[in-house]
Design an enzyme around this catalytic site. Structure first.
Site, PDB file in Angstrom:
ATOM      1  N   ARG A  86      12.266 -15.617 -14.928  1.00 52.83           N
ATOM      2  CA  ARG A  86      12.776 -14.498 -14.059  1.00 52.83           C
ATOM      3  C   ARG A  86      14.244 -14.922 -13.887  1.00 52.83           C
ATOM      4  NH1 ARG A  86      12.864 -12.891  -8.348  1.00 52.83           N
ATOM      5  NH2 ARG A  86      13.324 -10.514  -8.169  1.00 52.83           N
ATOM      6  N   TYR A 102       5.727 -14.194   0.873  1.00 51.71           N
ATOM      7  CA  TYR A 102       5.948 -15.302   1.778  1.00 51.71           C
ATOM      8  C   TYR A 102       5.373 -14.985   2.859  1.00 51.71           C
ATOM      9  CZ  TYR A 102       9.679 -16.008  -1.584  1.00 51.71           C
ATOM     10  OH  TYR A 102      10.449 -16.014  -3.002  1.00 51.71           O
ATOM     11  N   TRP A 108       9.447 -18.764  -6.926  1.00 56.95           N
ATOM     12  CA  TRP A 108      10.545 -18.858  -6.580  1.00 56.95           C
ATOM     13  C   TRP A 108      10.796 -20.514  -5.888  1.00 56.95           C
ATOM     14  CZ3 TRP A 108      15.010 -15.748  -6.961  1.00 56.95           C
ATOM     15  CH2 TRP A 108      15.950 -16.362  -6.454  1.00 56.95           C
ATOM     16  N   HIS A 116       6.750  -9.459  -3.422  1.00 53.29           N
ATOM     17  CA  HIS A 116       7.205 -11.006  -3.048  1.00 53.29           C
ATOM     18  C   HIS A 116       6.074 -11.380  -1.950  1.00 53.29           C
ATOM     19  CE1 HIS A 116      11.360 -10.291  -5.115  1.00 53.29           C
ATOM     20  NE2 HIS A 116      10.067  -9.942  -5.886  1.00 53.29           N
ATOM     21  N   GLU A 151       7.819 -12.919  -6.668  1.00 52.87           N
ATOM     22  CA  GLU A 151       8.311 -14.190  -5.998  1.00 52.87           C
ATOM     23  C   GLU A 151       7.167 -14.646  -5.160  1.00 52.87           C
ATOM     24  OE1 GLU A 151      11.707 -14.359  -3.875  1.00 52.87           O
ATOM     25  OE2 GLU A 151      12.984 -13.398  -5.507  1.00 52.87           O
ATOM     26  N   ASN A 164      16.721  -6.787  -7.029  1.00 49.98           N
ATOM     27  CA  ASN A 164      15.833  -7.748  -6.153  1.00 49.98           C
ATOM     28  C   ASN A 164      15.851  -7.191  -4.849  1.00 49.98           C
ATOM     29  OD1 ASN A 164      14.619 -10.520  -5.708  1.00 49.98           O
ATOM     30  ND2 ASN A 164      16.408 -10.414  -4.197  1.00 49.98           N
ATOM     31  N   GLU A 165      14.651  -7.254  -4.165  1.00 49.91           N
ATOM     32  CA  GLU A 165      14.337  -6.815  -2.807  1.00 49.91           C
ATOM     33  C   GLU A 165      15.336  -5.627  -2.297  1.00 49.91           C
ATOM     34  OE1 GLU A 165      14.488 -10.512  -0.599  1.00 49.91           O
ATOM     35  OE2 GLU A 165      12.385 -11.195  -1.976  1.00 49.91           O
TER      36      GLU A 165
END
Length: 459
Positions: free
Chosen positions: A78, A224, A280, A222, A251, A153-154
């Site tokens: 990516r 996290y 990531w 993503h 991610e 992105n985001e």
């Protein structure tokens, strides 16, 4: 309230007569596409992303990272780009496309400027990101087999009222790309710093997918600190699988300032369910999240603990990655000895020696030069089992003209002078009777680059 901390982070056309709109059927789509909730290649082979993000826009000189990421087993990278509002603009897509093709990587190209819109004052809108992609249309023409466009992105932060506009903004951006002629697979990130903790993407994914006239949109979550338990991970991804909608973990990390994600469940669940993941990130992190570097100072020989985990650990990239068949990789569910009919536009390959598969517990190998330039070349070796299954193989050859290997993938390769020995890695040693696999490498040459005749020994 949890968030990720942003870092400097055809043949057939069907005419619908009643409304006079041209719609391309799913089976006529070119390149990578969505089929029954999964990513498939043009030949119908399933493709599961196993890759990492590379922060190209901040480290444009680190072009060797593409080959280095490939050498550690990834099938996807990516690529972080800038649309010009905060970083860039990245106008070197021609170079990036060539790096992706040369290194046999599916590349997800993402515009990073949209990160945290509504909370980050300088962030770009999805509409601005769409304008950037439309401006890059010429550089991306004809790359549908190995390029995926990750619009932004985001694209929203934690501002709930702004993030609520994600379905409309995302559908509009998709529509603009399709109207501009893009036939690429499109990837869209979740709002709320990519973590969708209010389930805006999850609950509106079907309508956004339906808004794409080509039905070729993939959703990216993503993971996290919001995803710090197995139950959260399994529930979120499982709902997309149940709905038949395509999802990837676009991610994730092994740790984060907003909490400790459960990377083991992320990797095991995606592997068990055929879902792609992209970690990531390769190197160069700052802002207090340097622990997310997979290698130190972009050096593939200096894996961090996170790098060791994602590349070499259980359900990691080396053990689970399969190269796209368009590049010559073998579809693990349908082994074949026939190379794909559509190949990257490179120098015509040297014709490999022809031979029938051997009998018994044995193997053969063919060597082909798939690309050549002044002082350098790319080659591929195809290993074929004989009339009995094999559990491992070693290929040897000797160069006659002083060539040397500089990078390799899908093999453990060693050289001593002109002699080269390549053996299987964990995921491509076992071959059924008559089945094949390939490995590749980059090399250097000077004067003459004749193709050697390799020998293959099976175990």
């Amino acid at each position: 309230m949890k968030r990720k901390i942003a870092i400097a982070g055809t043949a057939v056309l069907a005419l619908i007569a009643s409304i006079m709109v041209f719609v391309k059927p799913a089976d006529a789509a070119v390149g990578l596409r969505v089929n029954s909730g999964r990513i498939v290649e043009a030949n119908g082979s399933n493709f599961v992303m196993r890759g990492v993000s590379h922060p190209h826009v901040w480290y444009t000189s680190q072009t060797s990272s593409f080959a280095n990421i490939k050498s550690l087993g990834a099938n996807t990278v990516r690529v972080v780009l800038g649309s010009g509002q905060r970083w860039g603009p990245s106008n070197d897509l021609g170079t990036i496309v060539n790096l992706c093709r040369t290194n046999r990587l599916i590349c997800v190209l993402e515009a990073h400027d949209t990160t945290g819109y509504g909370e980050e004052g300088a962030a770009a809108t999805l509409d601005q990101a769409a304008s950037y992609w439309i401006g890059q249309r010429t550089a991306l023409a004809g790359t549908e087999n190995f390029i995926i466009i990750n619009i932004g992105n985001e694209p929203f932060g934690n501002n709930a009222s702004v993030s609520a506009t994600w379905p409309t903004a995302t559908s509009n951006a998709i529509g603009r790309l399709r109207s501009a002629g893009f036939e690429h697979m499109i990837m869209v990130d979740a709002p709320m710093w990519g973590q969708d903790w209010q389930f805006i993407m999850r609950d509106n994914a079907q309508s956004v997918f339906n808004s794409d006239p080509q039905r070729n949109t993939v959703f990216s979550i993503h993971m996290y600190g919001v995803f710090d338990t197995a139950a959260e991970i399994q529930d979120y991804l499982g709902r997309f699988r149940t709905a038949g909608l395509p999802i990837v973990v676009g991610e994730f990390g092994h740790n984060h300032s907003d909490g400790n994600p459960d990377e083991d469940t992320i990797m095991s669940y995606t592997q068990a369910n055929g879902i792609g993941y992209i970690g990531w990130s390769w190197s160069g992190n700052g802002g207090g999240v340097e622990y997310l570097d997979m290698v130190t100072n972009f050096n593939p020989a200096q894996l961090t603990s996170w790098g060791q985990r994602i590349f070499n650990g259980t359900n990691g990239i080396r053990a689970t990655s399969r190269e796209a068949t368009w590049f010559g990789g073998v579809n693990p569910t349908t082994p074949t000895t026939t190379a794909p009919t559509t190949r990257p536009p490179t120098t015509p390959p040297t014709t490999p020696p022809t031979s029938n598969p051997p009998t018994g517990r044995a193997c053969t190998a063919t060597y082909a030069i798939t690309g050549q330039w002044q002082g350098g070349f790319q080659a591929e070796v195809r290993v074929t089992a004989g009339s009995s299954a094999i559990s491992g193989w070693t290929v040897n050859w000797t160069y006659a003209n002083g060539q040397s290997v500089t990078q390799s993938w899908n093999t453990t390769l060693t050289s001593s002078g002109s002699s080269v020995s390549a053996r299987n890695v964990s995921y491509n040693g076992s071959l059924g009777a008559g089945a094949s696999t390939t490995f590749g490498f980059l090399g250097s040459w000077n004067g003459t680059n004749s193709a050697p005749t390799p020998t293959c020994t099976a175990t």
